[in-house]
Design a protein around this motif. Structure first.
Motif, mmCIF file in Angstrom:
data_model
loop_
_atom_site.group_PDB
_atom_site.id
_atom_site.type_symbol
_atom_site.label_atom_id
_atom_site.label_comp_id
_atom_site.label_asym_id
_atom_site.label_seq_id
_atom_site.Cartn_x
_atom_site.Cartn_y
_atom_site.Cartn_z
ATOM 1 N N ASP A 217 0.718 12.111 -9.571
ATOM 2 C CA ASP A 217 1.455 11.311 -8.590
ATOM 3 C C ASP A 217 2.420 10.392 -9.343
ATOM 4 O O ASP A 217 1.998 9.486 -10.061
ATOM 5 C CB ASP A 217 0.481 10.492 -7.750
ATOM 6 N N ILE A 218 3.720 10.617 -9.180
ATOM 7 C CA ILE A 218 4.753 9.810 -9.844
ATOM 8 C C ILE A 218 5.385 8.910 -8.793
ATOM 9 O O ILE A 218 5.828 9.378 -7.741
ATOM 10 C CB ILE A 218 5.815 10.710 -10.504
ATOM 11 N N HIS A 219 5.471 7.607 -9.074
ATOM 12 C CA HIS A 219 5.870 6.647 -8.047
ATOM 13 C C HIS A 219 7.370 6.407 -7.991
ATOM 14 O O HIS A 219 7.832 5.522 -7.277
ATOM 15 C CB HIS A 219 5.151 5.308 -8.272
ATOM 16 N N TRP A 220 8.165 7.189 -8.717
ATOM 17 C CA TRP A 220 9.609 7.006 -8.741
ATOM 18 C C TRP A 220 10.268 7.485 -7.443
ATOM 19 O O TRP A 220 9.610 8.009 -6.550
ATOM 20 C CB TRP A 220 10.210 7.781 -9.910
ATOM 21 N N SER A 221 11.605 7.321 -7.390
ATOM 22 C CA SER A 221 12.379 7.869 -6.274
ATOM 23 C C SER A 221 13.390 8.873 -6.806
ATOM 24 O O SER A 221 13.633 8.952 -8.014
ATOM 25 C CB SER A 221 13.107 6.745 -5.517
ATOM 26 N N SER B 158 4.094 10.226 -1.038
ATOM 27 C CA SER B 158 3.055 9.320 -1.532
ATOM 28 C C SER B 158 3.372 7.876 -1.174
ATOM 29 O O SER B 158 2.459 7.095 -0.861
ATOM 30 C CB SER B 158 2.913 9.461 -3.051
ATOM 31 N N ASN B 159 4.646 7.523 -1.215
ATOM 32 C CA ASN B 159 5.026 6.129 -0.995
ATOM 33 C C ASN B 159 5.141 5.749 0.478
ATOM 34 O O ASN B 159 5.472 4.607 0.798
ATOM 35 C CB ASN B 159 6.347 5.822 -1.708
ATOM 36 N N THR B 160 4.866 6.696 1.375
ATOM 37 C CA THR B 160 4.782 6.322 2.792
ATOM 38 C C THR B 160 3.453 5.632 3.091
ATOM 39 O O THR B 160 3.288 5.050 4.160
ATOM 40 C CB THR B 160 4.935 7.552 3.695
ATOM 41 N N ARG B 161 2.532 5.690 2.138
ATOM 42 C CA ARG B 161 1.301 4.917 2.239
ATOM 43 C C ARG B 161 1.575 3.483 1.778
ATOM 44 O O ARG B 161 2.564 3.232 1.093
ATOM 45 C CB ARG B 161 0.204 5.555 1.382
ATOM 46 N N ALA C 281 5.921 0.442 -5.326
ATOM 47 C CA ALA C 281 7.172 1.124 -4.984
ATOM 48 C C ALA C 281 7.633 0.642 -3.614
ATOM 49 O O ALA C 281 6.921 -0.119 -2.932
ATOM 50 C CB ALA C 281 6.967 2.648 -4.983
ATOM 51 N N LEU C 282 8.818 1.077 -3.201
ATOM 52 C CA LEU C 282 9.336 0.716 -1.876
ATOM 53 C C LEU C 282 8.573 1.520 -0.824
ATOM 54 O O LEU C 282 9.005 2.572 -0.369
ATOM 55 C CB LEU C 282 10.839 0.987 -1.794
ATOM 56 N N SER C 283 7.430 1.001 -0.470
ATOM 57 C CA SER C 283 6.544 1.591 0.520
ATOM 58 C C SER C 283 6.614 0.724 1.774
ATOM 59 O O SER C 283 7.395 -0.224 1.835
ATOM 60 C CB SER C 283 5.118 1.626 -0.036
ATOM 61 N N PRO C 284 5.800 1.009 2.803
ATOM 62 C CA PRO C 284 5.780 0.111 3.965
ATOM 63 C C PRO C 284 5.513 -1.350 3.606
ATOM 64 O O PRO C 284 5.932 -2.256 4.328
ATOM 65 C CB PRO C 284 4.656 0.694 4.829
ATOM 66 N N VAL C 285 4.835 -1.584 2.477
ATOM 67 C CA VAL C 285 4.547 -2.953 2.043
ATOM 68 C C VAL C 285 5.851 -3.717 1.809
ATOM 69 O O VAL C 285 6.118 -4.758 2.427
ATOM 70 C CB VAL C 285 3.704 -2.940 0.753
ATOM 71 N N TRP C 286 6.665 -3.209 0.901
ATOM 72 C CA TRP C 286 7.878 -3.924 0.518
ATOM 73 C C TRP C 286 9.006 -3.730 1.513
ATOM 74 O O TRP C 286 9.877 -4.599 1.643
ATOM 75 C CB TRP C 286 8.296 -3.512 -0.888
ATOM 76 N N LEU C 287 9.006 -2.609 2.228
ATOM 77 C CA LEU C 287 10.006 -2.443 3.278
ATOM 78 C C LEU C 287 9.824 -3.518 4.340
ATOM 79 O O LEU C 287 10.799 -4.165 4.761
ATOM 80 C CB LEU C 287 9.891 -1.055 3.907
ATOM 81 N N SER C 288 8.593 -3.738 4.788
ATOM 82 C CA SER C 288 8.356 -4.764 5.811
ATOM 83 C C SER C 288 8.737 -6.141 5.289
ATOM 84 O O SER C 288 9.331 -6.954 6.021
ATOM 85 C CB SER C 288 6.887 -4.734 6.242
ATOM 86 N N ALA C 289 8.423 -6.407 4.023
ATOM 87 C CA ALA C 289 8.758 -7.718 3.452
ATOM 88 C C ALA C 289 10.269 -7.931 3.415
ATOM 89 O O ALA C 289 10.769 -9.011 3.742
ATOM 90 C CB ALA C 289 8.166 -7.835 2.054
ATOM 91 N N MET C 290 11.018 -6.894 3.020
ATOM 92 C CA MET C 290 12.471 -7.031 2.923
ATOM 93 C C MET C 290 13.123 -7.103 4.310
ATOM 94 O O MET C 290 14.108 -7.810 4.494
ATOM 95 C CB MET C 290 13.054 -5.864 2.131
ATOM 96 N N LEU C 291 12.564 -6.388 5.277
ATOM 97 C CA LEU C 291 13.105 -6.468 6.633
ATOM 98 C C LEU C 291 12.917 -7.876 7.206
ATOM 99 O O LEU C 291 13.834 -8.444 7.818
ATOM 100 C CB LEU C 291 12.424 -5.441 7.535
ATOM 101 N N VAL C 292 11.739 -8.436 6.990
ATOM 102 C CA VAL C 292 11.470 -9.787 7.491
ATOM 103 C C VAL C 292 12.330 -10.805 6.755
ATOM 104 O O VAL C 292 12.929 -11.705 7.371
ATOM 105 C CB VAL C 292 9.970 -10.118 7.347
#
Length: 593
Positions: free
Chosen positions: A80-84, A252-255, A260-271
């Motif tokens: 599992d590689i976490h890059w884009s 993998s990063n949709t978890r 990586a830019l997953s739902p975690v950091w996407l939500s943080a940046m949107l807020v």
């Protein structure tokens, strides 16, 4: 008709984009010449560079856009590689462009040679724009020259360095350009897009981006007319991250992953982006009210993140204590700069040190010019963050050097002006040359050569193995064996799968902790323990290159372990030797039972 100084100065000012392009082309020509032998031998020296080309090959061979697993490691499951995929695009594009003309192999050599130099142009242009605005319209050549004098950062743009770090530095330079822009909305847009691109690529620049975002908010607190910058930054950050997530986030990063830019950091940046736009829209007149609103917004964002994603408050890679003890704690770039010896520390710290002096001088010089003072303070804050992080991890070195360039350019410009006002011509000429050599760090770099390292015989053997083992010549006999799964060093895994048909169990990628731990315990443990690991993974070959850096850890920590036994010639009966040419740095065995 001869051109006077004013004409030349006007030409330098008006044609700055062309001049930057010419300097970049000249620098590329030199780097290609300097690295020509390595390019011809496909000497991808870093593990991440080898893994990057494997990701590009997989994409061009039909692997899914959102599937970033590397199936040549730990087959059939893959690593599992976490890059884009964002950084894959220029490499893949260059390979596709030149393949019809040169063939696949030569096109790949062109791609790995040219692609790393592209972000260097972005860095030169961004820092040139920043210094033109903050220092003087014709001061930018100093910044461009300093880019070429920053050894740690420059190494990220040399041919074959196809990993994502060069592009991360480019986004950092664009952030500096956005902070320096006197047109608020444009500056905020540039900084927001740069931050979004950086986060799509990876999270390495997150500390600097956070400080830059805070600086933009504080500029609005100080001056209400900075609202367009804050609004444009928030909108472009949130929108850019959303688009980047949709286009580049792997399966993998949709978890909810922390690294990586997953739902975690996407939500943080949107807020965070929405909060920035809202603050700019409200914009109370009183500075104290703006400060209060910004503080409340920041506290709410931090609290929401902590409550929603508590697992992401610590180290983002989530390494276990065992993985940290066996592997991460021994990664050299994760060590503080002072752990690398005086020579390395001087090479890394010289430019940032003069950058600190330059930032202090620029803040004092512009103390009565509020817009420039605030811009300098914003950039200096990000630069100081990088310098401080060097005393935690040396991997902050390239960012610290790039961020030091505006300050160092300001110092060099001030010294240049003072020296050119001297009456004695020789003093002017010698003084200008000496000042640049000092501020750029070239003088201190030269001084370090007067005190070269004198490795002992053991260190020379390690250096020799590190140089020989990854070469095509050394791996060619290994590649000629029937394809199979190989138990080898973790750091050798990416190179092995890149230039041979063999597969490996693991590479140095933290999401594959179980495989890394299994390999490292196999080398440290008994032969029977290694045999259990080999059976569990269905390994076909065992491969070592004695005295490579990783192997020294196994020998030191487990002098009676499996690796130490093999290196000393004590081979179990269930391994049959594979004949390799005389002089090969490798020893290879086939698993026979």
């Amino acid at each position: 008709m001869a051109q006077g100084p004013d004409t030349v100065r006007d030409l330098v000012e008006r044609r700055w984009r062309l001049i930057v392009l010419i300097v970049w082309i000249a620098a590329c020509a030199y780097l290609l010449f300097d690295r020509w032998g390595a390019i011809r031998s496909f000497a991808l020296g870093d593990t991440d560079d080898n893994m990057r080309i494997m990701q590009v090959r997989a994409l061009l061979n039909g692997q899914g856009w959102y599937d970033l697993r590397q199936y040549r490691m730990d087959p059939p499951y893959g690593a599992d590689i976490h890059w884009s995929r964002l950084v894959d695009l220029p490499i893949a594009g260059l390979k596709l462009l030149f393949a019809p003309l040169l063939g696949g192999r030569n096109a790949e050599q062109v791609a790995v040679a040219v692609a790393p130099m592209l972000p260097m142009l972005v860095v030169m242009a961004a820092l040139a724009a920043a210094t033109r605005r903050l220092i003087a319209p014709y001061a930018y050549p100093i910044a461009v020259a300093l880019v070429l004098c920053s050894p740690t950062a420059l190494s990220m743009w040399t041919p074959l360095r196809i990993d994502h770090h060069g592009w991360q530095l480019a986004t950092l330079a664009l952030t500096v350009a956005g902070l320096a822009d006197d047109k608020a909305a444009r500056g905020g847009l540039i900084a927001g897009i740069a931050a979004a691109l950086s986060l799509v690529i990876g999270l390495e620049m997150l500390p600097y981006l956070a400080v830059a975002g805070a600086a933009i908010a504080l500029r609005w607190v100080w001056a209400r007319e900075e609202a367009p910058r804050l609004a444009a930054y928030g909108a472009s950050l949130a929108g850019g991250c959303a688009i980047g997530y949709l286009l580049f986030t792997s399966y993998s990063n949709t978890r909810p992953m922390c690294d990586a830019l997953s739902p975690v950091w996407l939500s943080a940046m949107l807020v965070a982006g929405a909060a920035a736009v809202a603050l700019a829209a409200i914009g109370p007149r009183a500075r104290a009210a703006r400060f209060g609103l910004a503080a409340v917004a920041g506290a709410l964002i931090a609290a929401a993140f902590a409550l929603t994603w508590p697992d992401c408050l610590g180290r983002l890679e989530h390494s276990t204590p065992l993985l940290d003890r066996l592997w991460l704690s021994k990664v050299r770039e994760a060590m503080p700069v002072y752990r690398h010896g005086v020579r390395t520390a001087v090479l890394i710290l010289s430019l940032p040190a003069f950058g600190v002096i330059g930032y202090g001088l620029m803040l004092w010089t512009n103390r009565r010019d509020a817009p420039r003072l605030i811009a300098w303070a914003s950039i200096a804050a990000v630069a100081m963050t990088a310098l401080a992080l060097l005393f935690w991890q040396t991997r902050a070195g390239p960012a610290a050097q790039v961020l030091a360039i505006p300050g160092a350019a300001g110092l060099a410009w001030a010294l240049l002006g003072w020296l050119l006002r001297r009456n004695w011509m020789l003093a002017r000429v010698i003084g200008v040359a000496a000042a640049f050599l000092l501020v750029s760090g070239l003088a201190t770099a030269y001084l370090t050569t007067l005190f070269p390292d004198k490795p002992d015989a053991y260190r020379r053997s390690v250096n020799l193995a590190n140089g020989q083992c990854p070469t095509l010549a050394a791996l060619r006999p290994v590649a000629m064996q029937p394809p199979g799964l190989v138990l080898t060093f973790v750091d050798l895994g990416p190179r092995l799968i890149t230039v041979t048909p063999h597969d490996a169990i693991a590479g140095p990628y933290h999401r594959n902790a179980r495989q890394i731990i299994d390999v490292m315990l196999a080398w440290r443990g008994s032969a029977d323990h290694a045999r259990e690991t080999i059976a569990r993974y269905h390994v076909d070959y065992v491969l070592i290159c004695p005295n490579m850096s990783e192997s020294t850890i196994y020998r030191a920590e487990a002098p009676g372990g499996f690796y130490a036994q093999l290196a000393s010639g004590k081979v179990p009966a269930w391994l049959a030797p594979v004949a390799l040419p005389a002089g090969s740095p490798y020893r290879m065995w086939r698993v026979v039972s």
